[in-house]
Design an enzyme around this catalytic site. Structure first.
Site, PDB file in Angstrom:
ATOM      1  N   ASN A   9       0.874  -1.174   0.000  1.00 17.65           N
ATOM      2  CA  ASN A   9       0.000   0.000   0.000  1.00 17.65           C
ATOM      3  C   ASN A   9       0.909   1.220   0.000  1.00 17.65           C
ATOM      4  O   ASN A   9       1.488   1.565   1.020  1.00 17.65           O
ATOM      5  CB  ASN A   9      -0.883  -0.060   1.265  1.00 17.65           C
ATOM      6  N   TRP A  10       1.021   1.843  -1.159  1.00 12.27           N
ATOM      7  CA  TRP A  10       1.974   2.944  -1.288  1.00 12.27           C
ATOM      8  C   TRP A  10       1.442   4.248  -0.687  1.00 12.27           C
ATOM      9  O   TRP A  10       2.176   5.224  -0.576  1.00 12.27           O
ATOM     10  CB  TRP A  10       2.348   3.160  -2.766  1.00 12.27           C
ATOM     11  N   LYS A  11       0.170   4.250  -0.336  1.00  7.52           N
ATOM     12  CA  LYS A  11      -0.472   5.446   0.263  1.00  7.52           C
ATOM     13  C   LYS A  11      -0.214   6.679  -0.621  1.00  7.52           C
ATOM     14  O   LYS A  11      -0.165   6.543  -1.835  1.00  7.52           O
ATOM     15  CB  LYS A  11       0.012   5.634   1.704  1.00  7.52           C
ATOM     16  N   HIS A  95      -9.572   1.220   4.857  1.00  6.33           N
ATOM     17  CA  HIS A  95      -8.300   1.386   5.566  1.00  6.33           C
ATOM     18  C   HIS A  95      -8.508   2.322   6.763  1.00  6.33           C
ATOM     19  O   HIS A  95      -9.303   3.252   6.688  1.00  6.33           O
ATOM     20  CB  HIS A  95      -7.237   1.943   4.610  1.00  6.33           C
ATOM     21  N   GLU A  97      -6.900   4.720   7.837  1.00  3.98           N
ATOM     22  CA  GLU A  97      -6.700   6.153   7.542  1.00  3.98           C
ATOM     23  C   GLU A  97      -7.928   6.735   6.865  1.00  3.98           C
ATOM     24  O   GLU A  97      -8.277   7.895   7.077  1.00  3.98           O
ATOM     25  CB  GLU A  97      -5.435   6.334   6.685  1.00  3.98           C
ATOM     26  N   GLU A 167      -5.378  -4.863  10.736  1.00  2.00           N
ATOM     27  CA  GLU A 167      -4.352  -3.848  10.942  1.00  2.00           C
ATOM     28  C   GLU A 167      -4.613  -3.091  12.242  1.00  2.00           C
ATOM     29  O   GLU A 167      -5.376  -2.120  12.253  1.00  2.00           O
ATOM     30  CB  GLU A 167      -4.354  -2.842   9.784  1.00  2.00           C
ATOM     31  N   GLY A 173       2.516   2.332  10.841  1.00  2.00           N
ATOM     32  CA  GLY A 173       3.463   3.422  10.659  1.00  2.00           C
ATOM     33  C   GLY A 173       4.163   3.854  11.944  1.00  2.00           C
ATOM     34  O   GLY A 173       4.814   4.894  11.991  1.00  2.00           O
ATOM     35  N   SER A 213       3.399  -2.056  10.421  1.00  2.00           N
ATOM     36  CA  SER A 213       4.862  -2.129  10.596  1.00  2.00           C
ATOM     37  C   SER A 213       5.436  -3.507  10.292  1.00  2.00           C
ATOM     38  O   SER A 213       6.381  -3.950  10.931  1.00  2.00           O
ATOM     39  CB  SER A 213       5.264  -1.679  12.010  1.00  2.00           C
ATOM     40  N   GLY A 234       2.835  -1.036   4.320  1.00  2.00           N
ATOM     41  CA  GLY A 234       2.896   0.396   4.014  1.00  2.00           C
ATOM     42  C   GLY A 234       4.337   0.831   3.805  1.00  2.00           C
ATOM     43  O   GLY A 234       4.901   0.684   2.719  1.00  2.00           O
ATOM     44  N   GLY A 235       4.933   1.358   4.853  1.00  2.00           N
ATOM     45  CA  GLY A 235       6.284   1.933   4.765  1.00  2.00           C
ATOM     46  C   GLY A 235       7.305   1.045   4.068  1.00  2.00           C
ATOM     47  O   GLY A 235       8.045   1.514   3.194  1.00  2.00           O
TER      48      GLY A 235
HETATM   49  P1  PGA Z   1       2.770   0.302   7.700  1.00  2.00           P
HETATM   50  O1  PGA Z   1       1.316   0.505   7.046  1.00  2.00           O
HETATM   51  O2  PGA Z   1       3.341  -0.958   7.121  1.00  2.00           O
HETATM   52  O3  PGA Z   1       3.546   1.531   7.289  1.00  2.00           O
HETATM   53  O4  PGA Z   1       2.596   0.217   9.182  1.00  2.00           O
HETATM   54  C1  PGA Z   1       0.463  -0.580   6.850  1.00  2.00           C
HETATM   55  C2  PGA Z   1      -0.853  -0.100   6.286  1.00  2.00           C
HETATM   56  O5  PGA Z   1      -1.333   0.963   6.700  1.00  2.00           O
HETATM   57  O6  PGA Z   1      -1.456  -0.754   5.421  1.00  2.00           O
END
Ligand code: PGA
Length: 251
Positions: A9-11, A95, A97, A167, A173, A213, A234-235
């Site tokens: 997930n490149w956000k 998600h 967010e 999640e 993050g 993470s 994500g990251g």
């Molecule tokens: P993260 O994000 O790996 O940066 O914690 C995961 C996500 O939000 O899908």
């Protein structure tokens, strides 16, 4: 046997030029990867270019959101037709967010999930508790409410095309990962709710990803848990080497 699925997930990261560099890096190792299903979810602006780059590879394309409507006056929204035209296969829905910053509720997530399934797109449906929920001992209550709400009225047959991502919001993050025991416990719990909703067979076939993470260093242990069938990254998905190493941990 559930095939593992690792999705990046490149956000809100990567210009088109940066997306090209990343996808070219991923292709070196993952273009022919069959052992694990690999998905990348770039921002909307890079979907077309990344889609072209992924032609004739095993890597699948996903989007980070989708409208619940077909077309019309919905400024800023993206429809299933637009996504499918670009060969998008997966859509991340609900998600944390989106839930937190854009006030998406289970009702809206459910509408989008139904639309995606009706149009042959595969939803990756995200659920997870916040730190205060966990500290108050409400993890199962919150997760159950999200699972039942976001996946209401989905049939056992439709579940074949659904992926759930657990999640925990406090792990996203933050560098804090749920321990493999903590994650496994919730994954098993989610599977039991699905069994209650649509039966054991559909629950046993459902892939449940962990997100929060996840990185090369902890991926192997998380992915070796019996109910953890992949990762939503994500990251660590923003760098080709680290994403490839996570995928390899799933092989
Ligand atoms: P993260 O994000 O790996 O940066 O914690 C995961 C996500 O939000 O899908």
């Amino acid at each position: 046997m559930r095939k593992k699925i690792i999705a990046g997930n490149w956000k809100m990261n990567k210009t088109v030029a940066e997306a090209v560099a990343l996808v070219e890096g991923l292709k070196i190792d993952l273009a022919d990867c069959m052992d694990v299903e690999v998905v990348v979810c770039p921002p909307f602006t890079a979907l077309k270019t990344v889609s072209d780059k992924l032609e004739n590879t095993q890597i699948k394309l996903g989007s980070q959101n989708m409208s619940s409507e077909d077309d019309g006056a919905y400024t800023g929204e993206i429809s299933h037709t637009m996504l499918k035209e670009l060969f998008v296969k997966y859509v991340i829905l609900g998600h944390s967010e989106r839930r937190e910053y854009y006030k998406e509720t289970d009702f809206w997530v459910n509408k989008k999930v139904k639309k995606a399934l009706e149009k042959n797109l595969r939803p990756i449906v995200c659920v997870g508790e916040k730190l205060e929920d966990r500290e108050a001992g409400n993890t199962e209550k919150v997760v159950e409410e999200q699972v039942r709400g976001s996946l209401a009225d989905i049939t056992a047959a439709q579940f074949e095309n659904v992926v759930v991502a657990y999640e925990p919001v406090w792990a996203i993050g933050t560098g804090k990962t749920a321990t493999s025991e903590q994650a496994q416990e919730v994954h098993k719990f989610i599977r039991s709710i699905i069994a209650d909703m649509v039966g054991q067979k559909a629950a046993d076939g459902l892939r449940i990803q962990y997100g929060g993470s996840m990185k090369a260093a902890n991926a192997k242990e998380l992915l070796s848990q019996p109910d953890i069938d992949g990762g939503l990254i994500g990251g660590a998905a923003l760098d080709a080497r680290s994403f490839i190493d996570i995928v390899k941990a799933g092989m």
